[in-house]
Design a protein around this motif. Structure first.
Motif, PDB file in Angstrom:
ATOM      1  N   LEU A  16      -5.016  17.678  -4.783  1.00  0.00           N
ATOM      2  CA  LEU A  16      -3.898  17.719  -4.332  1.00  0.00           C
ATOM      3  C   LEU A  16      -3.090  16.129  -5.192  1.00  0.00           C
ATOM      4  N   TYR A  17      -2.546  16.579  -5.616  1.00  0.00           N
ATOM      5  CA  TYR A  17      -1.529  15.711  -6.706  1.00  0.00           C
ATOM      6  C   TYR A  17      -0.554  14.647  -5.475  1.00  0.00           C
ATOM      7  N   HIS A  18      -0.242  13.889  -5.462  1.00  0.00           N
ATOM      8  CA  HIS A  18       0.615  12.684  -4.759  1.00  0.00           C
ATOM      9  C   HIS A  18       1.617  12.613  -5.346  1.00  0.00           C
ATOM     10  N   ALA A  19       2.795  12.659  -5.786  1.00  0.00           N
ATOM     11  CA  ALA A  19       4.095  11.389  -6.013  1.00  0.00           C
ATOM     12  C   ALA A  19       5.045  11.112  -5.838  1.00  0.00           C
ATOM     13  N   TYR A  20       5.620   9.797  -6.140  1.00  0.00           N
ATOM     14  CA  TYR A  20       6.923   9.240  -5.468  1.00  0.00           C
ATOM     15  C   TYR A  20       7.796   9.296  -6.523  1.00  0.00           C
ATOM     16  N   TYR A  45      12.099   7.515 -11.840  1.00  0.00           N
ATOM     17  CA  TYR A  45      10.907   7.815 -12.289  1.00  0.00           C
ATOM     18  C   TYR A  45      10.151   8.127 -10.763  1.00  0.00           C
ATOM     19  N   TRP A  46       9.342   9.017 -11.528  1.00  0.00           N
ATOM     20  CA  TRP A  46       8.347   9.474 -11.104  1.00  0.00           C
ATOM     21  C   TRP A  46       7.054   8.710 -11.277  1.00  0.00           C
ATOM     22  N   VAL A  47       5.578   9.029 -10.316  1.00  0.00           N
ATOM     23  CA  VAL A  47       5.198   7.999  -9.819  1.00  0.00           C
ATOM     24  C   VAL A  47       3.470   9.435  -9.959  1.00  0.00           C
ATOM     25  N   MET A  48       3.032   9.505 -10.386  1.00  0.00           N
ATOM     26  CA  MET A  48       2.157  10.367  -9.909  1.00  0.00           C
ATOM     27  C   MET A  48       0.810  10.181 -10.124  1.00  0.00           C
ATOM     28  N   ILE A  49      -0.313  10.566  -9.054  1.00  0.00           N
ATOM     29  CA  ILE A  49      -1.678  10.175  -8.692  1.00  0.00           C
ATOM     30  C   ILE A  49      -2.440  10.952  -7.923  1.00  0.00           C
ATOM     31  N   GLN A  50      -3.484  11.540  -8.753  1.00  0.00           N
ATOM     32  CA  GLN A  50      -4.345  12.381  -7.873  1.00  0.00           C
ATOM     33  C   GLN A  50      -4.981  11.930  -7.300  1.00  0.00           C
ATOM     34  N   GLN A  51      -5.216  12.951  -5.983  1.00  0.00           N
ATOM     35  CA  GLN A  51      -6.361  12.425  -4.393  1.00  0.00           C
ATOM     36  C   GLN A  51      -7.950  12.762  -4.999  1.00  0.00           C
ATOM     37  N   SER A  52      -8.558  11.718  -5.064  1.00  0.00           N
ATOM     38  CA  SER A  52      -9.895  11.619  -6.075  1.00  0.00           C
ATOM     39  C   SER A  52     -10.426  12.771  -5.208  1.00  0.00           C
ATOM     40  N   GLY A  53     -11.324  13.718  -5.786  1.00  0.00           N
ATOM     41  CA  GLY A  53     -11.998  14.554  -5.589  1.00  0.00           C
ATOM     42  C   GLY A  53     -11.412  15.638  -4.451  1.00  0.00           C
ATOM     43  N   VAL A  77       0.336  -1.458   0.089  1.00  0.00           N
ATOM     44  CA  VAL A  77       0.012   0.316   0.115  1.00  0.00           C
ATOM     45  C   VAL A  77       1.067   0.731   0.043  1.00  0.00           C
ATOM     46  N   LEU A  78       0.309   2.040  -0.801  1.00  0.00           N
ATOM     47  CA  LEU A  78       1.671   3.901  -1.237  1.00  0.00           C
ATOM     48  C   LEU A  78       0.500   4.945  -0.563  1.00  0.00           C
ATOM     49  N   MET A  79      -0.757   3.953  -1.243  1.00  0.00           N
ATOM     50  CA  MET A  79      -2.191   5.108  -0.564  1.00  0.00           C
ATOM     51  C   MET A  79      -3.044   4.535  -0.234  1.00  0.00           C
ATOM     52  N   ASP A  80      -3.655   4.553   1.319  1.00  0.00           N
ATOM     53  CA  ASP A  80      -5.331   3.737   1.190  1.00  0.00           C
ATOM     54  C   ASP A  80      -5.935   5.246   1.286  1.00  0.00           C
ATOM     55  N   ASP A  81      -6.222   6.541   1.290  1.00  0.00           N
ATOM     56  CA  ASP A  81      -7.052   7.221   0.756  1.00  0.00           C
ATOM     57  C   ASP A  81      -7.172   7.149  -0.780  1.00  0.00           C
ATOM     58  N   SER A  82      -8.426   7.656  -0.852  1.00  0.00           N
ATOM     59  CA  SER A  82      -9.380   7.551  -2.551  1.00  0.00           C
ATOM     60  C   SER A  82      -8.849   7.906  -2.729  1.00  0.00           C
ATOM     61  N   THR A  83      -8.397   7.288  -4.361  1.00  0.00           N
ATOM     62  CA  THR A  83      -7.389   8.475  -5.678  1.00  0.00           C
ATOM     63  C   THR A  83      -8.274   8.363  -7.065  1.00  0.00           C
ATOM     64  N   SER A  84      -7.606   9.083  -7.966  1.00  0.00           N
ATOM     65  CA  SER A  84      -8.238   9.478  -9.282  1.00  0.00           C
ATOM     66  C   SER A  84      -7.705   7.841 -10.320  1.00  0.00           C
TER      67      SER A  84
END
Length: 193
Positions: free
Chosen positions: A183-187, A172-180, A151-158
């Motif tokens: 906020l963007y999370h970059a790994y 590498y950068w891996v990015m995902i948006q927190q749903s709703g 688990v990297l994020m257990d919050d709701s993600t896009s």
């Protein structure tokens, strides 16, 4: 002279064969090895509308592909320890894979659960990674037992994951948006994780 300059540039280009194969949808596939898309129906994943990822080596040889909750090896068989990966197969872009920097034959596969913010349905799982080692199972690859469904994020993600090469040309950068939210999370993906 300008024309000769541009012609000389085109002679030195190289194809990105890591993206030669595309497998997706209900058993669909494309082979770009000839420079033109050619249909390939070897894909054993039968989940229409789901995000998918395909990985080839630098020579364009198929290594693995992913759909729904299963990683499939180049023989179109489920990869060793490659089933039961946490994600939601109906996400728009539910997965992406990147090479593990400075670790030949290892890849991180990132997966995400579906997020239906339009209907207020919360996400069940979150955002995960799984480590694939192509040296396992006689070169067919396997998901490493200790690096599966992490688990990297257990919050709701896009439902959209994106990855890009770091400016250093290695990581590498891996990015995902927190749903709703906005906020963007970059790994940052390095050889250490």
């Amino acid at each position: 002279l300008l024309l000769l300059f541009f012609l000389s540039l085109s002679l030195n280009t190289q194809a990105q064969l890591e993206t030669r194969w595309w497998y997706f949808g209900l058993g669909a596939g494309l082979d770009f090895g000839s420079g033109t898309a050619v249909s390939d129906t070897s894909n054993v994943i039968k989940t229409g509308g789901a995000g998918a990822a395909t990985q080839s080596d630098a020579s364009g040889n198929l290594l693995f592909y992913y759909g729904h909750d299963t990683l499939v090896n180049r023989l179109h068989q489920p990869m060793l320890n490659g089933t039961g990966l946490l994600e939601e197969g109906q996400s728009e872009q539910s997965t992406v894979s990147v090479p593990r920097p400075n670790k030949e034959g290892q890849f991180y596969v990132f997966t995400v659960d579906a997020a239906n913010t339009y209907f207020g349905v919360p996400q069940e799982n979150g955002f995960f990674y799984h480590l694939v080692d192509m040296s396992l199972d006689n070169g067919l690859g396997a998901v490493v037992d200790t690096a599966k469904n992490i688990v990297l994020m257990d919050d709701s993600t896009s439902e959209k994951i994106s990855a890009t090469l770091h400016a250093n040309g290695i990581d590498y950068w891996v990015m995902i948006q927190q749903s709703g939210t906005n906020l963007y999370h970059a790994y940052l993906v390095t050889e250490n994780g």
